[in-house]
Design a protein around this motif. Structure first.
Motif, mmCIF file in Angstrom:
data_model
loop_
_atom_site.group_PDB
_atom_site.id
_atom_site.type_symbol
_atom_site.label_atom_id
_atom_site.label_comp_id
_atom_site.label_asym_id
_atom_site.label_seq_id
_atom_site.Cartn_x
_atom_site.Cartn_y
_atom_site.Cartn_z
ATOM 1 N N PHE A 96 -10.328 -10.721 2.237
ATOM 2 C CA PHE A 96 -10.326 -11.513 3.464
ATOM 3 C C PHE A 96 -11.655 -12.238 3.617
ATOM 4 C CE2 PHE A 96 -7.480 -7.929 4.081
ATOM 5 C CZ PHE A 96 -6.340 -8.559 4.520
ATOM 6 N N ALA A 97 -11.587 -13.474 4.135
ATOM 7 C CA ALA A 97 -12.779 -14.257 4.440
ATOM 8 C C ALA A 97 -12.598 -14.847 5.833
ATOM 9 C CB ALA A 97 -12.973 -15.354 3.408
ATOM 10 N N PHE A 98 -13.691 -14.966 6.578
ATOM 11 C CA PHE A 98 -13.614 -15.377 7.978
ATOM 12 C C PHE A 98 -14.528 -16.565 8.237
ATOM 13 C CE2 PHE A 98 -13.298 -10.804 7.421
ATOM 14 C CZ PHE A 98 -12.051 -10.559 7.937
ATOM 15 N N ASP A 99 -14.099 -17.427 9.170
ATOM 16 C CA ASP A 99 -14.962 -18.512 9.630
ATOM 17 C C ASP A 99 -14.541 -18.947 11.027
ATOM 18 O OD1 ASP A 99 -12.735 -20.260 9.204
ATOM 19 O OD2 ASP A 99 -13.405 -20.691 7.182
ATOM 20 N N TYR A 110 -11.360 -16.451 15.677
ATOM 21 C CA TYR A 110 -11.839 -16.820 14.347
ATOM 22 C C TYR A 110 -10.647 -17.175 13.480
ATOM 23 C CZ TYR A 110 -10.268 -12.091 13.457
ATOM 24 O OH TYR A 110 -9.498 -10.965 13.384
ATOM 25 N N VAL A 111 -10.926 -17.682 12.286
ATOM 26 C CA VAL A 111 -9.900 -17.951 11.284
ATOM 27 C C VAL A 111 -10.072 -16.927 10.165
ATOM 28 C CG1 VAL A 111 -9.044 -19.611 9.588
ATOM 29 C CG2 VAL A 111 -9.792 -20.403 11.848
ATOM 30 N N ASN A 112 -8.962 -16.333 9.760
ATOM 31 C CA ASN A 112 -8.950 -15.314 8.703
ATOM 32 C C ASN A 112 -8.173 -15.882 7.517
ATOM 33 O OD1 ASN A 112 -8.575 -13.073 7.072
ATOM 34 N ND2 ASN A 112 -7.724 -11.781 8.678
ATOM 35 N N ARG A 113 -8.815 -15.910 6.363
ATOM 36 C CA ARG A 113 -8.173 -16.395 5.132
ATOM 37 C C ARG A 113 -7.991 -15.209 4.196
ATOM 38 N NH1 ARG A 113 -8.788 -21.887 5.660
ATOM 39 N NH2 ARG A 113 -10.417 -22.480 7.115
ATOM 40 N N GLY A 114 -6.735 -14.863 3.953
ATOM 41 C CA GLY A 114 -6.441 -13.713 3.104
ATOM 42 C C GLY A 114 -5.870 -14.143 1.768
ATOM 43 N N VAL A 153 -3.171 -10.412 -4.321
ATOM 44 C CA VAL A 153 -2.703 -10.391 -5.707
ATOM 45 C C VAL A 153 -1.809 -9.167 -5.842
ATOM 46 C CG1 VAL A 153 -3.350 -10.240 -8.137
ATOM 47 C CG2 VAL A 153 -4.804 -11.507 -6.539
ATOM 48 N N ILE A 154 -0.574 -9.409 -6.294
ATOM 49 C CA ILE A 154 0.402 -8.332 -6.446
ATOM 50 C C ILE A 154 0.736 -8.193 -7.925
ATOM 51 C CG2 ILE A 154 2.705 -7.526 -5.800
ATOM 52 C CD1 ILE A 154 2.361 -9.343 -3.254
ATOM 53 N N ASP A 155 0.661 -6.971 -8.432
ATOM 54 C CA ASP A 155 0.937 -6.672 -9.847
ATOM 55 C C ASP A 155 0.094 -7.528 -10.794
ATOM 56 O OD1 ASP A 155 2.812 -4.662 -9.339
ATOM 57 O OD2 ASP A 155 4.427 -6.132 -9.110
ATOM 58 N N ASP A 156 -1.119 -7.838 -10.382
ATOM 59 C CA ASP A 156 -2.062 -8.610 -11.203
ATOM 60 C C ASP A 156 -1.558 -9.992 -11.591
ATOM 61 O OD1 ASP A 156 -4.061 -6.631 -11.206
ATOM 62 O OD2 ASP A 156 -3.048 -5.572 -12.836
ATOM 63 N N THR A 157 -0.478 -10.471 -10.995
ATOM 64 C CA THR A 157 0.046 -11.775 -11.392
ATOM 65 C C THR A 157 0.340 -12.687 -10.213
ATOM 66 O OG1 THR A 157 2.290 -10.886 -11.451
ATOM 67 C CG2 THR A 157 1.078 -10.911 -13.531
ATOM 68 N N LEU A 158 1.044 -12.212 -9.243
ATOM 69 C CA LEU A 158 1.478 -13.042 -8.123
ATOM 70 C C LEU A 158 0.356 -13.159 -7.101
ATOM 71 C CD1 LEU A 158 3.775 -14.571 -6.705
ATOM 72 C CD2 LEU A 158 4.455 -12.407 -5.685
ATOM 73 N N THR A 159 -0.049 -14.377 -6.811
ATOM 74 C CA THR A 159 -1.118 -14.618 -5.839
ATOM 75 C C THR A 159 -0.551 -15.358 -4.637
ATOM 76 O OG1 THR A 159 -2.746 -14.765 -7.599
ATOM 77 C CG2 THR A 159 -3.366 -15.691 -5.473
ATOM 78 N N GLN A 160 -0.941 -14.891 -3.469
ATOM 79 C CA GLN A 160 -0.517 -15.552 -2.237
ATOM 80 C C GLN A 160 -1.723 -15.671 -1.320
ATOM 81 O OE1 GLN A 160 2.472 -13.509 0.047
ATOM 82 N NE2 GLN A 160 2.837 -15.279 1.340
ATOM 83 N N GLU A 161 -1.858 -16.823 -0.678
ATOM 84 C CA GLU A 161 -2.925 -17.026 0.291
ATOM 85 C C GLU A 161 -2.304 -17.315 1.646
ATOM 86 O OE1 GLU A 161 -6.256 -19.353 -0.755
ATOM 87 O OE2 GLU A 161 -6.185 -18.733 -2.850
ATOM 88 N N ILE A 162 -2.855 -16.675 2.664
ATOM 89 C CA ILE A 162 -2.370 -16.841 4.037
ATOM 90 C C ILE A 162 -3.568 -17.105 4.933
ATOM 91 C CG2 ILE A 162 -1.137 -15.783 5.970
ATOM 92 C CD1 ILE A 162 0.255 -13.962 3.937
ATOM 93 N N ILE A 163 -3.401 -18.036 5.862
ATOM 94 C CA ILE A 163 -4.443 -18.321 6.846
ATOM 95 C C ILE A 163 -3.909 -17.912 8.220
ATOM 96 C CG2 ILE A 163 -5.872 -20.098 7.918
ATOM 97 C CD1 ILE A 163 -5.583 -21.696 5.301
ATOM 98 N N TRP A 164 -4.687 -17.107 8.920
ATOM 99 C CA TRP A 164 -4.318 -16.667 10.266
ATOM 100 C C TRP A 164 -5.319 -17.214 11.279
ATOM 101 C CZ3 TRP A 164 -4.462 -13.044 6.255
ATOM 102 C CH2 TRP A 164 -3.251 -12.408 5.965
ATOM 103 N N ILE A 165 -4.829 -17.447 12.474
ATOM 104 C CA ILE A 165 -5.679 -17.677 13.638
ATOM 105 C C ILE A 165 -5.653 -16.368 14.404
ATOM 106 C CG2 ILE A 165 -5.998 -19.000 15.752
ATOM 107 C CD1 ILE A 165 -4.378 -21.247 14.369
#
Length: 145
Positions: free
Chosen positions: A85-88, A103-107, A110-122
């Motif tokens: 997680f990263a915040f700004d 704040y904004v949270n950027r997550g 990585v699942i099973d070392d292959t599938l990557t997903q990025e999500i941004i939350w308020i």
């Protein structure tokens, strides 16, 4: 003359004491609590999550009501996942024993070392000071569209 000077000094001290507000902690203190909570999630350090939250901590996550136990159960159910997680964009207001943050949270996940997903939350969170220690008591999270 000496009595007048003494009375003036006492009045100045008393007026100064009446107008001064108690010092509050730095906003960095509540940032540390928030970051500590998410480091607990990243490292599956569930004790850390409990240590930085109140006993009645509540998380509103996209229309669902969670607490530490329900979040931990969810984390345990997802196998082979790594999160970072990263915040700004912090906005923090503080009093002597209560603080509010958005704040904004950027997550990144990585699942099973292959599938990557990025999500941004308020997100927004509230904190209370208990026995001189800041703890998070509420977190509201909404996926940014």
């Amino acid at each position: 003359m000496t009595v007048k000077i003494f009375l003036v000094i006492i009045m100045v001290v008393l007026l100064g004491a009446c107008n001064s507000e108690p010092a509050t902690d730095s906003p960095e203190k509540v940032k540390e609590v928030l970051v500590g909570y998410f480091k607990g999630i990243e490292n599956t350090d569930f004790e850390k999550m409990f240590n930085v939250t109140t006993n009645d901590f509540v998380l509103f996550e996209n229309g669902q009501v969670w607490n530490n136990d329900s979040l931990i159960n969810y984390i345990k159910s997802v196998k082979n996942m790594k999160a970072v997680f990263a915040f700004d964009d912090f906005k923090i207001t503080m009093g002597n024993s209560i603080a509010n943050m958005s704040y904004v949270n950027r997550g990144s996940f990585v699942i099973d070392d292959t599938l990557t997903q990025e999500i941004i939350w308020i997100e927004s969170a509230t904190f209370v000071k208990q026995e001189g220690v800041w703890k998070m008591d509420f977190l509201h999270s909404t996926i940014k569209k």
